[in-house]
Design an enzyme around this catalytic site. Structure first.
Site, mmCIF file in Angstrom:
data_model
loop_
_atom_site.group_PDB
_atom_site.id
_atom_site.type_symbol
_atom_site.label_atom_id
_atom_site.label_comp_id
_atom_site.label_asym_id
_atom_site.label_seq_id
_atom_site.Cartn_x
_atom_site.Cartn_y
_atom_site.Cartn_z
ATOM 1 N N GLU A 103 0.839 -1.187 0.000
ATOM 2 C CA GLU A 103 0.000 0.000 0.000
ATOM 3 C C GLU A 103 0.881 1.246 0.000
ATOM 4 O O GLU A 103 1.959 1.256 0.592
ATOM 5 C CB GLU A 103 -0.922 -0.007 1.219
ATOM 6 N N CYS A 116 3.657 8.469 1.151
ATOM 7 C CA CYS A 116 4.210 7.517 2.109
ATOM 8 C C CYS A 116 4.500 6.228 1.338
ATOM 9 O O CYS A 116 3.589 5.586 0.810
ATOM 10 C CB CYS A 116 3.191 7.304 3.228
ATOM 11 N N CYS A 123 6.300 -6.931 7.029
ATOM 12 C CA CYS A 123 7.473 -6.428 7.774
ATOM 13 C C CYS A 123 7.871 -7.467 8.814
ATOM 14 O O CYS A 123 7.013 -8.031 9.490
ATOM 15 C CB CYS A 123 7.140 -5.111 8.475
ATOM 16 N N CYS A 127 6.427 -4.715 15.335
ATOM 17 C CA CYS A 127 6.118 -3.724 16.373
ATOM 18 C C CYS A 127 4.674 -3.948 16.835
ATOM 19 O O CYS A 127 3.782 -4.159 16.007
ATOM 20 C CB CYS A 127 6.300 -2.308 15.837
ATOM 21 N N CYS A 130 1.526 -2.085 15.387
ATOM 22 C CA CYS A 130 1.512 -1.862 13.938
ATOM 23 C C CYS A 130 0.800 -2.983 13.200
ATOM 24 O O CYS A 130 1.109 -4.164 13.382
ATOM 25 C CB CYS A 130 2.946 -1.745 13.436
ATOM 26 N N GLY A 172 6.890 -1.983 5.941
ATOM 27 C CA GLY A 172 8.253 -2.488 5.971
ATOM 28 C C GLY A 172 9.239 -1.585 6.687
ATOM 29 O O GLY A 172 8.963 -0.426 6.963
ATOM 30 N N GLU A 173 10.398 -2.161 7.013
ATOM 31 C CA GLU A 173 11.515 -1.424 7.619
ATOM 32 C C GLU A 173 12.494 -1.094 6.486
ATOM 33 O O GLU A 173 13.196 -1.989 5.984
ATOM 34 C CB GLU A 173 12.174 -2.288 8.705
ATOM 35 N N SER A 204 12.415 6.532 7.418
ATOM 36 C CA SER A 204 12.073 6.240 8.809
ATOM 37 C C SER A 204 12.551 4.837 9.185
ATOM 38 O O SER A 204 12.358 3.892 8.425
ATOM 39 C CB SER A 204 10.552 6.318 8.966
ATOM 40 N N SER A 226 11.588 5.814 14.767
ATOM 41 C CA SER A 226 10.361 5.478 15.499
ATOM 42 C C SER A 226 10.758 5.113 16.922
ATOM 43 O O SER A 226 11.208 4.001 17.176
ATOM 44 C CB SER A 226 9.660 4.275 14.852
ATOM 45 N N LEU A 227 10.597 6.045 17.838
ATOM 46 C CA LEU A 227 11.115 5.835 19.194
ATOM 47 C C LEU A 227 10.053 5.189 20.095
ATOM 48 O O LEU A 227 10.238 4.108 20.611
ATOM 49 C CB LEU A 227 11.575 7.180 19.769
ATOM 50 N N HIS A 228 8.971 5.909 20.343
ATOM 51 C CA HIS A 228 7.761 5.402 21.012
ATOM 52 C C HIS A 228 7.891 5.064 22.495
ATOM 53 O O HIS A 228 6.892 4.818 23.158
ATOM 54 C CB HIS A 228 7.183 4.175 20.280
ATOM 55 N N ASN A 303 -3.200 5.567 16.334
ATOM 56 C CA ASN A 303 -4.321 5.317 15.426
ATOM 57 C C ASN A 303 -4.901 3.959 15.765
ATOM 58 O O ASN A 303 -4.257 2.945 15.506
ATOM 59 C CB ASN A 303 -3.846 5.296 13.975
ATOM 60 N N CYS A 346 -0.704 6.138 10.130
ATOM 61 C CA CYS A 346 0.495 5.417 10.556
ATOM 62 C C CYS A 346 0.140 4.137 11.292
ATOM 63 O O CYS A 346 -0.707 4.145 12.172
ATOM 64 C CB CYS A 346 1.332 6.288 11.486
HETATM 65 S S1 SF4 Z 1 6.165 0.076 12.673
HETATM 66 FE FE1 SF4 Z 1 7.433 -0.092 10.820
HETATM 67 S S2 SF4 Z 1 9.145 -1.415 11.462
HETATM 68 FE FE2 SF4 Z 1 7.535 -1.705 13.000
HETATM 69 S S3 SF4 Z 1 6.361 -3.503 12.256
HETATM 70 FE FE3 SF4 Z 1 5.351 -1.640 11.453
HETATM 71 S S4 SF4 Z 1 6.223 -1.397 9.401
HETATM 72 FE FE4 SF4 Z 1 7.611 -2.759 10.536
#
Ligand code: SF4
Length: 366
Positions: A103, A116, A123, A127, A130, A172-173, A204, A226-228, A303, A346
């Site tokens: 996407e 984006c 991925c 996380c 996510c 994805g990363e 990112s 992406s700290l969080h 979100n 996100c």
């Molecule tokens: S936040 Fe980014 S790195 Fe983490 S699982 Fe989702 S897509 Fe992968």
């Protein structure tokens, strides 16, 4: 559905033109018996002017126009589905030649149109907040599939508008697909192709530390992290790659990196989750953790999505968190969710309507 000419639909029968740099395209032209400079002309049509039907490339000889689509696939992705949000955000499901789907999300805001971009099908980093992570991992995207997201998505803009900014924050990363990412960024920045400026592209990462310096040595782009979380215990849970590269390792590497300055800060993404990381103590700890790093913090209220029980904090708690950072001199903004009615915000990208089409089993929240 896409209106691509049949000859330029994605196919594995022919090499994908968008996998190549401009130099490589010139070389392929020579191999085909055409002058090298034709490569730059072809790139100008495809990338610069958005013309992918060789019949429209009017300054190329007829023989070259005919040969072009027979030799090479001019598209790497086709548009499978388009959703438009109430707020103008556009999400598209894009399909590669093996049926794998990703996407991309177009976010219009004033005179900016930010795309984006995805870099992997699914991925592997899982996380916990996510939806993409909940899908698992299928494969890396090829260079042409990263490049083609811009080509396919700009066709969805109103006449006369263009994509102004790219953020690699889709599925994805990005740093786990660094070689393809770097090649795609070079095409995006190439003046004779897309001509994006360095500050118009942001990559990112969840914190794949060894790859950060390599990326920034290779291409001049903005970096977002992406700290969080502000403690390893919580970040281990939210962003499991933290178990390999804990906060001190990640932040220490950023602090020592020569790539950042006040004018070129690290952008820290901090998703605010009610009752998890939104307390004033978290904000104080964040200030301390980022000391010595040229930083800008984007606070993103969670979100909500079906794969997670996490919820955003109340507006008052969000404002109070931002206030702590600002008062202590940390640059911070609150980013309101965009496209959340079409699962384009996100952490929501995951082919919700058709999880089976991502080619991986939905395994539930990590
Ligand atoms: S936040 Fe980014 S790195 Fe983490 S699982 Fe989702 S897509 Fe992968």
């Amino acid at each position: 559905m896409t209106d691509a000419p049949a000859a330029s639909r994605p196919t594995r029968d022919r090499p994908a033109l968008k996998d190549w740099s401009l130099d490589e395209l010139g070389e392929r032209c020579v191999e085909a018996g055409w002058p090298r400079y034709r490569g730059v002309q072809i790139a100008g049509w495809i990338y610069g002017r958005g013309v992918e039907d060789p019949a429209g490339m009017t300054d190329l000889p007829a023989e070259l126009r005919e040969g072009l689509a027979q030799r090479w696939a001019l598209r790497s992705l086709e548009v499978a589905e388009v959703q438009r949000s109430r707020d103008g955000t556009v999400k598209a499901r894009l399909r590669g030649d093996d049926g794998a789907e990703i996407e991309s999300v177009l976010i219009p805001e004033g005179d900016r149109n930010t795309l984006c971009v995805s870099t992997q099908v699914g991925c592997p980093l899982a996380c916990s907040f996510c939806a993409t992570g909940a899908l698992g991992f299928r494969r890396n995207l090829r260079v042409g599939e990263i490049v083609d997201q811009v080509c396919r998505m700009r066709e969805l803009l109103p006449e006369g508008q263009r994509i102004t900014n790219l953020v690699f924050m889709g599925m994805g990363e990005p740093l786990l697909n660094r070689p393809a990412l770097v090649r795609a960024i070079r095409t995006f920045q190439e003046p004779k192709a897309f001509a994006f400026g360095p500050r118009k592209i942001t990559v990112s990462t969840a914190g794949v530390v060894p790859q950060i310096g390599r990326l920034l040595d290779e291409v001049d782009v903005n970096l977002a992290v992406s700290l969080h979380a502000t403690t390893d215990a919580l970040r281990d849970e939210l962003v499991p790659i933290n178990r390999s590269f804990p906060l001190e390792v990640l932040l220490g590497a950023l602090r020592e990196s020569p790539h950042f300055s006040r004018r070129r800060p690290v952008f820290f993404e901090y998703t605010l989750i009610a009752g998890v990381n939104d307390a004033p103590e978290d904000a104080m700890r964040l200030v301390g953790r980022l000391r010595g790093i040229p930083a800008k913090v984007n606070l993103i209220p969670m979100n909500p999505h079906a794969d997670s029980a996490a919820r955003p904090p109340a507006a008052k708690a969000i404002d109070a968190f931002a206030e702590v950072l600002l008062r202590r001199g940390l640059r911070a903004t609150v980013r309101r969710p965009r496209g959340d009615d079409i699962d384009a915000a996100c952490g929501q990208l995951h082919n919700r309507r058709h999880p089976e089409r991502a080619g991986v089993a939905a395994v539930g929240p990590a």
